[in-house]
Design a protein around this motif. Structure first.
Motif, PDB file in Angstrom:
ATOM      1  N   LEU A 178     -41.610   7.346 -20.831  1.00 19.46           N
ATOM      2  CA  LEU A 178     -40.471   6.731 -21.500  1.00 19.46           C
ATOM      3  C   LEU A 178     -39.226   7.050 -20.692  1.00 19.46           C
ATOM      4  O   LEU A 178     -38.913   8.218 -20.470  1.00 19.46           O
ATOM      5  CB  LEU A 178     -40.322   7.263 -22.924  1.00 19.46           C
ATOM      6  N   VAL A 179     -38.541   6.020 -20.264  1.00 17.45           N
ATOM      7  CA  VAL A 179     -37.372   6.182 -19.418  1.00 17.45           C
ATOM      8  C   VAL A 179     -36.177   5.547 -20.100  1.00 17.45           C
ATOM      9  O   VAL A 179     -36.153   4.338 -20.328  1.00 17.45           O
ATOM     10  CB  VAL A 179     -37.591   5.559 -18.028  1.00 17.45           C
ATOM     11  N   GLU A 180     -35.185   6.366 -20.390  1.00 17.02           N
ATOM     12  CA  GLU A 180     -34.011   5.919 -21.122  1.00 17.02           C
ATOM     13  C   GLU A 180     -32.852   5.634 -20.187  1.00 17.02           C
ATOM     14  O   GLU A 180     -32.751   6.207 -19.097  1.00 17.02           O
ATOM     15  CB  GLU A 180     -33.591   6.978 -22.143  1.00 17.02           C
ATOM     16  N   SER A 181     -31.964   4.777 -20.653  1.00 12.89           N
ATOM     17  CA  SER A 181     -30.749   4.480 -19.926  1.00 12.89           C
ATOM     18  C   SER A 181     -29.706   3.958 -20.898  1.00 12.89           C
ATOM     19  O   SER A 181     -30.017   3.623 -22.039  1.00 12.89           O
ATOM     20  CB  SER A 181     -30.999   3.453 -18.816  1.00 12.89           C
ATOM     21  N   GLY A 182     -28.478   3.897 -20.455  1.00 15.39           N
ATOM     22  CA  GLY A 182     -27.408   3.295 -21.227  1.00 15.39           C
ATOM     23  C   GLY A 182     -26.377   4.243 -21.791  1.00 15.39           C
ATOM     24  O   GLY A 182     -25.328   3.794 -22.272  1.00 15.39           O
ATOM     25  N   GLY A 183     -26.635   5.540 -21.764  1.00  9.44           N
ATOM     26  CA  GLY A 183     -25.655   6.484 -22.266  1.00  9.44           C
ATOM     27  C   GLY A 183     -24.386   6.446 -21.440  1.00  9.44           C
ATOM     28  O   GLY A 183     -24.426   6.236 -20.232  1.00  9.44           O
ATOM     29  N   ASP A 184     -23.263   6.684 -22.109  1.00  8.71           N
ATOM     30  CA  ASP A 184     -21.986   6.558 -21.427  1.00  8.71           C
ATOM     31  C   ASP A 184     -20.895   7.241 -22.231  1.00  8.71           C
ATOM     32  O   ASP A 184     -21.134   7.727 -23.337  1.00  8.71           O
ATOM     33  CB  ASP A 184     -21.646   5.081 -21.230  1.00  8.71           C
ATOM     34  N   LEU A 185     -19.713   7.269 -21.660  1.00  9.76           N
ATOM     35  CA  LEU A 185     -18.508   7.712 -22.345  1.00  9.76           C
ATOM     36  C   LEU A 185     -17.823   6.490 -22.931  1.00  9.76           C
ATOM     37  O   LEU A 185     -17.516   5.542 -22.203  1.00  9.76           O
ATOM     38  CB  LEU A 185     -17.582   8.439 -21.367  1.00  9.76           C
ATOM     39  N   VAL A 186     -17.590   6.510 -24.238  1.00 10.11           N
ATOM     40  CA  VAL A 186     -16.950   5.384 -24.917  1.00 10.11           C
ATOM     41  C   VAL A 186     -15.884   5.890 -25.870  1.00 10.11           C
ATOM     42  O   VAL A 186     -15.911   7.040 -26.305  1.00 10.11           O
ATOM     43  CB  VAL A 186     -17.960   4.516 -25.694  1.00 10.11           C
ATOM     44  N   GLN A 187     -14.956   5.014 -26.213  1.00 11.52           N
ATOM     45  CA  GLN A 187     -13.900   5.351 -27.153  1.00 11.52           C
ATOM     46  C   GLN A 187     -14.360   5.171 -28.593  1.00 11.52           C
ATOM     47  O   GLN A 187     -15.281   4.394 -28.861  1.00 11.52           O
ATOM     48  CB  GLN A 187     -12.669   4.490 -26.897  1.00 11.52           C
ATOM     49  N   PRO A 188     -13.752   5.888 -29.525  1.00  9.86           N
ATOM     50  CA  PRO A 188     -14.077   5.658 -30.938  1.00  9.86           C
ATOM     51  C   PRO A 188     -13.925   4.187 -31.307  1.00  9.86           C
ATOM     52  O   PRO A 188     -12.985   3.522 -30.875  1.00  9.86           O
ATOM     53  CB  PRO A 188     -13.061   6.523 -31.674  1.00  9.86           C
ATOM     54  N   GLY A 189     -14.852   3.704 -32.104  1.00 12.42           N
ATOM     55  CA  GLY A 189     -14.867   2.301 -32.474  1.00 12.42           C
ATOM     56  C   GLY A 189     -15.591   1.408 -31.492  1.00 12.42           C
ATOM     57  O   GLY A 189     -15.785   0.217 -31.770  1.00 12.42           O
ATOM     58  N   GLY A 190     -16.003   1.963 -30.382  1.00  8.98           N
ATOM     59  CA  GLY A 190     -16.655   1.194 -29.344  1.00  8.98           C
ATOM     60  C   GLY A 190     -18.121   0.932 -29.613  1.00  8.98           C
ATOM     61  O   GLY A 190     -18.690   1.376 -30.611  1.00  8.98           O
ATOM     62  N   THR A 191     -18.730   0.223 -28.683  1.00  9.13           N
ATOM     63  CA  THR A 191     -20.110  -0.217 -28.787  1.00  9.13           C
ATOM     64  C   THR A 191     -20.876   0.169 -27.531  1.00  9.13           C
ATOM     65  O   THR A 191     -20.336   0.133 -26.424  1.00  9.13           O
ATOM     66  CB  THR A 191     -20.175  -1.740 -28.985  1.00  9.13           C
ATOM     67  N   LEU A 192     -22.127   0.518 -27.720  1.00 13.11           N
ATOM     68  CA  LEU A 192     -22.995   0.894 -26.613  1.00 13.11           C
ATOM     69  C   LEU A 192     -24.421   0.484 -26.957  1.00 13.11           C
ATOM     70  O   LEU A 192     -24.812   0.522 -28.129  1.00 13.11           O
ATOM     71  CB  LEU A 192     -22.910   2.398 -26.390  1.00 13.11           C
ATOM     72  N   THR A 193     -25.192   0.100 -25.950  1.00 17.77           N
ATOM     73  CA  THR A 193     -26.599  -0.210 -26.151  1.00 17.77           C
ATOM     74  C   THR A 193     -27.453   0.696 -25.284  1.00 17.77           C
ATOM     75  O   THR A 193     -27.285   0.742 -24.063  1.00 17.77           O
ATOM     76  CB  THR A 193     -26.901  -1.682 -25.825  1.00 17.77           C
ATOM     77  N   LEU A 194     -28.353   1.411 -25.930  1.00 18.63           N
ATOM     78  CA  LEU A 194     -29.287   2.275 -25.226  1.00 18.63           C
ATOM     79  C   LEU A 194     -30.613   1.549 -25.044  1.00 18.63           C
ATOM     80  O   LEU A 194     -31.035   0.773 -25.897  1.00 18.63           O
ATOM     81  CB  LEU A 194     -29.522   3.565 -26.005  1.00 18.63           C
ATOM     82  N   SER A 195     -31.280   1.815 -23.934  1.00 18.62           N
ATOM     83  CA  SER A 195     -32.563   1.196 -23.631  1.00 18.62           C
ATOM     84  C   SER A 195     -33.602   2.263 -23.341  1.00 18.62           C
ATOM     85  O   SER A 195     -33.286   3.338 -22.846  1.00 18.62           O
ATOM     86  CB  SER A 195     -32.447   0.270 -22.423  1.00 18.62           C
ATOM     87  N   CYS A 196     -34.844   1.934 -23.647  1.00 17.33           N
ATOM     88  CA  CYS A 196     -35.975   2.806 -23.364  1.00 17.33           C
ATOM     89  C   CYS A 196     -37.110   1.946 -22.844  1.00 17.33           C
ATOM     90  O   CYS A 196     -37.589   1.050 -23.552  1.00 17.33           O
ATOM     91  CB  CYS A 196     -36.390   3.560 -24.627  1.00 17.33           C
ATOM     92  N   ALA A 197     -37.537   2.202 -21.626  1.00 22.22           N
ATOM     93  CA  ALA A 197     -38.629   1.464 -21.005  1.00 22.22           C
ATOM     94  C   ALA A 197     -39.915   2.273 -21.112  1.00 22.22           C
ATOM     95  O   ALA A 197     -39.974   3.418 -20.661  1.00 22.22           O
ATOM     96  CB  ALA A 197     -38.312   1.170 -19.545  1.00 22.22           C
ATOM     97  N   GLY A 198     -40.935   1.681 -21.709  1.00 26.18           N
ATOM     98  CA  GLY A 198     -42.211   2.354 -21.881  1.00 26.18           C
ATOM     99  C   GLY A 198     -43.246   1.882 -20.877  1.00 26.18           C
ATOM    100  O   GLY A 198     -43.263   0.724 -20.476  1.00 26.18           O
ATOM    101  N   SER A 199     -44.124   2.794 -20.494  1.00 26.84           N
ATOM    102  CA  SER A 199     -45.227   2.449 -19.610  1.00 26.84           C
ATOM    103  C   SER A 199     -46.385   3.406 -19.863  1.00 26.84           C
ATOM    104  O   SER A 199     -46.211   4.472 -20.442  1.00 26.84           O
ATOM    105  CB  SER A 199     -44.809   2.483 -18.137  1.00 26.84           C
ATOM    106  N   GLY A 200     -47.571   3.017 -19.431  1.00 29.43           N
ATOM    107  CA  GLY A 200     -48.747   3.853 -19.597  1.00 29.43           C
ATOM    108  C   GLY A 200     -49.447   3.710 -20.933  1.00 29.43           C
ATOM    109  O   GLY A 200     -50.360   4.492 -21.229  1.00 29.43           O
ATOM    110  N   PHE A 201     -49.048   2.741 -21.726  1.00 31.34           N
ATOM    111  CA  PHE A 201     -49.677   2.500 -23.021  1.00 31.34           C
ATOM    112  C   PHE A 201     -49.387   1.073 -23.458  1.00 31.34           C
ATOM    113  O   PHE A 201     -48.492   0.420 -22.913  1.00 31.34           O
ATOM    114  CB  PHE A 201     -49.210   3.509 -24.065  1.00 31.34           C
TER     115      PHE A 201
END
Length: 121
Positions: A4-27
């Motif tokens: 499981l490989v995650e990405s998308g974390g970041d520094l954001v301001q209050p009220g902001g929006t962010l999308t995190l992703s997780c790529a799965g493999s091996g199953f």
């Protein structure tokens, strides 16, 4: 092996929006319920959201209700967490997890590396 490989974390301001992703493999991705957890500094890891293998059933922690959306694209072996209306207290390391089957009552058996979300002005 499960990966499981995650990405998308970041520094954001209050009220902001962010999308995190997780790529799965091996199953076979669609056969497993998936989860997002987070660990806030000084606190235990806590469950944020879960989603069934099909994506038709979801559940959220009270802190996430109305603000976060978990989804998945099984054709791409991808899990997502959309974070909206972010608050300072959402600052945490967010982890992607896989259940050993398609039941939320099981303990998560596999984890991603985690991705840092920091909400700050």
């Amino acid at each position: 092996q499960v990966q499981l490989v995650e990405s998308g974390g970041d520094l954001v301001q209050p009220g902001g929006t962010l999308t995190l992703s997780c790529a799965g493999s091996g199953f076979i991705f669609a056969n497993y319920a998936m989860a997002w957890y987070r660990q806030i500094r000084g606190k235990d890891r806590e469950r944020v959201a879960v989603i069934s293998g099909s994506g038709r059933i979801t559940n959220y922690a009270d802190s996430a209700k109305g603000r976060f959306t978990v989804s998945r694209d099984n054709s791409r072996n991808m899990l997502f967490l959309q974070l909206n209306m972010l608050k300072h207290e959402d600052t945490a390391v967010y982890y992607c997890g896989r259940f050993p089957n398609n039941y939320f009552t099981s303990a998560v058996s596999d984890w991603g590396q985690g991705t840092q979300v920091t909400v700050s002005s």
